[in-house]
Structures are given as C-alpha cells and as structure tokens.
Design an enzyme around this catalytic site. Structure first.
Site, PDB file in Angstrom:
ATOM      1  N   ASP A   3      -8.204  -7.211  -4.411  1.00  0.00           N
ATOM      2  CA  ASP A   3      -7.957  -5.639  -4.132  1.00  0.00           C
ATOM      3  C   ASP A   3      -8.634  -4.819  -5.028  1.00  0.00           C
ATOM      4  O   ASP A   3      -8.048  -4.433  -6.182  1.00  0.00           O
ATOM      5  CB  ASP A   3      -6.443  -5.714  -4.009  1.00  0.00           C
ATOM      6  CG  ASP A   3      -6.072  -4.148  -3.561  1.00  0.00           C
ATOM      7  OD1 ASP A   3      -6.924  -3.398  -3.240  1.00  0.00           O
ATOM      8  OD2 ASP A   3      -4.865  -3.966  -3.220  1.00  0.00           O
ATOM      9  N   SER A  63       0.840  -1.077  -0.096  1.00  0.00           N
ATOM     10  CA  SER A  63      -0.037   0.055   0.046  1.00  0.00           C
ATOM     11  C   SER A  63       0.953   1.419  -0.088  1.00  0.00           C
ATOM     12  O   SER A  63       1.892   1.369  -0.940  1.00  0.00           O
ATOM     13  CB  SER A  63      -0.935  -0.027   1.180  1.00  0.00           C
ATOM     14  OG  SER A  63      -2.053   0.938   1.160  1.00  0.00           O
ATOM     15  N   HIS A  76      -7.598  -5.555  -0.056  1.00  0.00           N
ATOM     16  CA  HIS A  76      -6.394  -4.880  -0.101  1.00  0.00           C
ATOM     17  C   HIS A  76      -5.761  -5.282   1.116  1.00  0.00           C
ATOM     18  O   HIS A  76      -4.419  -5.488   1.079  1.00  0.00           O
ATOM     19  CB  HIS A  76      -6.689  -3.293   0.095  1.00  0.00           C
ATOM     20  CG  HIS A  76      -5.469  -2.312   0.149  1.00  0.00           C
ATOM     21  ND1 HIS A  76      -4.553  -2.420  -0.727  1.00  0.00           N
ATOM     22  CD2 HIS A  76      -4.908  -1.480   1.048  1.00  0.00           C
ATOM     23  CE1 HIS A  76      -3.595  -1.770  -0.363  1.00  0.00           C
ATOM     24  NE2 HIS A  76      -3.619  -1.151   0.587  1.00  0.00           N
TER      25      HIS A  76
END
Lengths: 371, 203
Positions: free
Chosen positions: A308, A144, A341
């Site tokens: 995701d 991320s 995610h």
C-alpha cells in the site's frame, strides 16, 4: 440475504466549521441482531466512495462492498455481532450531502453545503448509534477513510468504544495524499460542466469526475498488481494504433472505471469528502499524537499492507508506536499483499483471521469489565 | 498446569514456559519479546489474568498470536522497546531469543528499564554435548540444543550459564532466581555442564 437501506433523521448537527446543518439524514444498513444487553454492536466506516451497503445483497442484486468480511461466519460474524454501516455525511448515497435539497431554498445545496470533517462524519454516526439505543460499541472498524473514522471515534468518544480496527489508514493526511486529492478536485473543477457546482438540473461534469476517479484508481493499486493485471498488453489489437484511441489494456480499464463511477457518484461529494480527508489530523495540527490518545483506553487492532503506497505502513506504525508509548493495548500486523491499498477490500483471508481473534478477545474483555 | 480451550496445551512442550508460568504472579502486566504465536501469553492471560503484550518479528506468527486474542505487534526487539515508558510492565520475558539478538546487553538493559523484573531463558552453550561436539569434530557444534549449521543458524551470540551470570554481575543486574533444566528435569549439580536450558529471574 437481501438487505434494506434505512434512513434516520435528526433535527440538526453542529459542524467543525461553525455552521449547523438542519435537518440531517443518514442512510444506514444493519446486519445480525443486537443482543438484549446491547453489547455486540460494531460500526463499520466506509472508504471514500463507499456507501451504507457493506454486506448482503441489495434489492438490485448488488453485493455489499465488504461482503467478504461481513456475514455469517465471516471476520465480522453476523451470527455473533450486530453490524451497522452508514453512508458518510457529505456523501451521495442517502446521507445528507451537497446534492441534497436545501429546505431553505428548495434547490440542492451544491457549493453552499458547509465544508465537513471526519469528526463531523463521526458526530453524525454517534447520533445514529445513540438513536439505536447502543451505549458502547464493541468495535469501530474500517479501511482507508473508514480507518480514520475508527481512530476519530476512539479519540472523540473514547468512552463509547471498546475497540477500534483502523486498517490501511493514517492519523493525518500527508502531502502526497493531499496532492492526489487536489488533482482529482482540479480535474472536476476544470470541467466546464461543473459550472461552480450548479449542475444538478444539467449535464454533470462527467469528464472531470471520470479523470479524478482514474487518478484515484492508480493510487489504489500497486506497481506489481498493475503489472500482473495489465502489463503492456494491447486492447483488442495486435499493433499500436498510432493515434490517441485506446492502445493499452490499462487505459481501457481506467476509462471504464472512470465512466462507471460517474453514474454512481456525485462530483460535488467528491470535492467535499476529499476535503474532509485532507483536513484529517487526529492532533488538530499540533502533531502530538500522544496527547490525542492520552485518555484513550480503547483496544486497537492496526493493520497495514506491504504494497500500500497510498497509505504506507509507516503511517500505521506511527500510530502503533504512540500507543506503545502510552502503554496502550495495541495489536499490529503488516500483512503481505501485492494488491496495494485495495488489499483491505480484496485480500481478506489473513485480515479475517486477525479481525475474528481480536473481536473475540475484545468481547471477553468487555464481558469481564461488565461483570 | 491444565490444558485449556485456547489451544495452549503445547505449552507443556516447552519446559522453560512451565517455569516462566510458575514465576509470573496473577494479575500482573507482562511483555513477551519474541512472543511467537502467542502461546505463552494466551495461557497467562487465560490462567493468570495477566495483561499480556507481545512483540514478534515474523508476520505469520504475529497473525496467529492476534488470532489467538493476544495483543501482539509486529516489530523488532532490538529497537522496539525504546517506546515504552519506564517500568511499564511487571515482567518482561525473553524466552530462547537472547542468543538471536544483535545487542544482547542493550536488550537486557532495556528489559530492566521497561519491566520491574526480566525473565530470560536460553539454551546453554556450556552443556557437555556442545563441548564434546566441538572437541571431537573440530567444527561449529551441531547438537540437539543447537541444531543448525553455522551458516543458517539464527543464533548470533553464544552464551553459557556462566557467561550470563558473569554479565549480570558485571552490570549489577540482581539475579533473583535461577532454574536449570535438562529436558523437563531440574538440574542442581554442575548446571553449566549438565543444564540444557537456563531460566533467570532478574531485577
């Protein structure tokens, strides 16, 4: 393994916005041992609300946020590598941020804190890495926002990184990603307790921050993982309440996560870090990613996850395609996962396999180049 | 060929790999299309010090290739080559995959654009066992070389050695070397009838 968070202090740091911050402190942890040649260091970048405590157990008994990936025999094997993780600039877990006392005024910076970027975050990390006597990192890795730091390192300090492992990330924030962040910021700023950010000696904007976190949490999961985890199950009741208390499990979960978050995170840091995320664009607005990577000889392992939808696989694939265009050294896998995610934090078995093999081959490449 | 610690001993199991490993010069840049678990590339990187890259569509194979230290990426051969600049590689390998591609001619053309040389191996549909199977059963041939039922075969284009040579001639692809194998043995006489596997060095 009980770990200690340490702090490094530097006189000043120049920022992308033109301002200079001085002094500046950075909280960090290390795991494993730096070898004599200083050639086995890996920097881990944390995600948005993470901190320096990536692995091991803190004095409070809390395991690190990526303890499943970092440790003896794990993907980032601390028997072989020296791992560093620091809290980001603008954060609220030890590194200088809006909640830090401004030495010039004697009160917290609050909204007078300069707006920072991912490159500023990386610049401070480089000061830390320099101060530890490391001239070239074996790898920079993260998921991320941590992945953005890995990419930024490769582009800004290419001579200092043998390899980068950007996971579940993007080379620039998309409209959808900016939109979700803006909802979070507006929730905080709409809370009267936010008080233009001047709440440090008062009640913090808990409701606003909690709502921001609830929205965030939805984006970290997937339709499938939410269906599996909550479905339409009711919370401690058989029938609808026909009121606006908690009916569904998912409501209860989100409220719980929201409330829990308020006790560990500063609302102003939320504003500043989301801004850094939204400003993130490796090409500085040109859109020409090929140019950004032109002088980069770093090896890349890019990982995305099928479910995701916050940082969809196509964003990773764009990075891979551009690296191919410049004939770069890139490995890529779109891992199958239902966790959305969050997969890079919770679905680590296959990720471990990839990271382990990639780091081993990087160490070989680095050793051969050093001969 | 020696067995090394990278788990590439099974390289010996694939006779076309053995030929390919012989052809490739040390220190070159190699792209393997449909690299599977990266066995050939790992062997080439360790033993011939090549710069190894691989493309593979199956996620589980890509995972194993990367775990083996091979820079492989998950992607489709048919569209994946377009990104590479001209002559980015010394060799582009396509082993036992040509018959599975949707547009074989396009793949070959692209291979010769991004590579100085192309190495192609494929099972020979002209082998006598295939001919016999078809002749006597009247059904889509199912043999050691082509062990699938027609409805679940990954093969979508069937070609013989003669077909491949024909294609190269028509398109001006210069064949530099050709190898025909029956099991591990080289076949020189009546290759289109007796050769099970063909390996061509083109370019």
């Amino acid at each position: 393994m009980v770990v200690e968070t340490q702090t490094a202090r530097f006189d000043s740091i120049p920022l992308d916005c033109g301002a200079t911050l001085s002094p500046v402190e950075i909280a960090y942890e290390t795991y494993g041992k730096l070898n004599a040649a200083g050639s086995n260091a890996i920097l881990i970048g944390h995600a948005f609300t993470g901190d320096a405590h990536a692995a091991g157990i803190s004095h409070e008994g809390k395991p690190g946020w990526w303890d499943s990936m970092i440790g003896p025999g794990k993907g980032f094997d601390t028997d072989r590598y020296f791992i560093i993780c620091s809290n980001v600039l603008g954060g609220c877990q030890g590194t200088t941020g809006p909640g830090t006392i401004n030495p010039a005024t004697g009160v917290p910076y609050a909204m007078s804190f300069p707006v920072i970027t991912i490159r500023d975050i990386v610049r401070l990390q480089k000061m830390l890495v320099d101060s530890l006597g490391i001239t070239k990192l074996l790898s920079v890795a993260g998921g991320s926002m941590g992945g953005m730091q890995a990419l930024e390192w490769a582009v800004t300090f290419p001579e200092m990184v043998w390899s980068a492992i950007p996971i579940a990330t993007t080379w620039r924030h998309s409209a959808q990603q900016i939109a979700f962040n803006e909802v979070g910021r507006q929730a905080i700023m709409a809370d009267p307790d936010w008080a233009e950010g001047e709440y440090y000696d008062k009640k913090p904007p808990a409701r606003g921050l909690s709502v921001a976190r609830m929205v965030g949490h939805i984006t970290y999961m997937s339709d499938e993982s939410m269906r599996e985890k909550f479905g339409r199950r009711l919370r401690e009741k058989e029938k609808f309440g026909f009121d606006f208390g908690v009916d569904f499990e998912v409501e209860s979960y989100l409220r719980y996560r929201g409330n829990q978050f308020v006790s560990r995170f500063d609302a102003n840091s939320y504003l500043y870090i989301t801004k850094a995320l939204d400003y993130f664009d490796l090409t500085n607005g040109t859109g020409h990613l090929v140019d950004a990577f032109r002088s980069v000889e770093t090896r890349f392992l890019v990982i995305s996850f099928t479910s995701d939808w916050l940082y969809p696989s196509y964003q990773s694939q764009e990075i891979v395609r551009v690296l191919r265009r410049i004939n770069g050294d890139v490995a890529y896998c779109d891992l199958q996962s239902n966790y959305g995610h969050d997969a890079f934090l919770v679905d680590v078995a296959e990720q471990t396999e990839l990271v382990r093999g990639f780091l081993e081959s990087t160490a070989r490449v680095a050793a051969e180049a050093g001969q | 060929m020696t067995v090394n610690s990278n788990g590439t001993s099974s390289l010996l199991m694939r006779p076309d790999f053995k030929i390919i490993a012989e052809i490739i010069q040390p220190g070159t840049k190699v792209l393997d299309l449909g690299c599977g678990e990266g066995l050939l590339l790992a062997w080439l990187a360790a033993n011939k010090k090549v710069l190894a890259r691989g493309v593979e569509i199956e996620a589980s194979n890509v995972r194993k290739a990367i775990a083996r230290g091979v820079s492989a990426y998950q992607g489709d051969i048919d569209e994946g080559l377009a990104d590479y600049p001209d002559k980015a590689f010394d060799y582009v390998i396509l082993s036992q995959t040509l018959q599975e591609t949707r547009a074989p001619l396009q793949v070959l053309t692209e291979m010769l654009r991004v590579g100085r040389k192309a190495i192609i191996s494929f099972p020979n549909f002209g082998h006598w066992t295939v001919r016999m199977a078809m002749l006597f059963s009247g059904q889509a041939p199912k043999t050691d070389l082509f062990p699938y039922d027609w409805y679940d075969s990954p093969n979508i284009h069937f070609l013989s050695i003669n077909d491949f040579e024909d294609l190269c001639r028509k398109n001006g692809f210069p064949i530099e070397r050709r190898y025909f194998l029956s099991g591990e043995k080289k076949v020189n006489w009546l290759p289109n009838l007796r050769g099970q596997t063909a390996v061509f060095l083109v370019g």
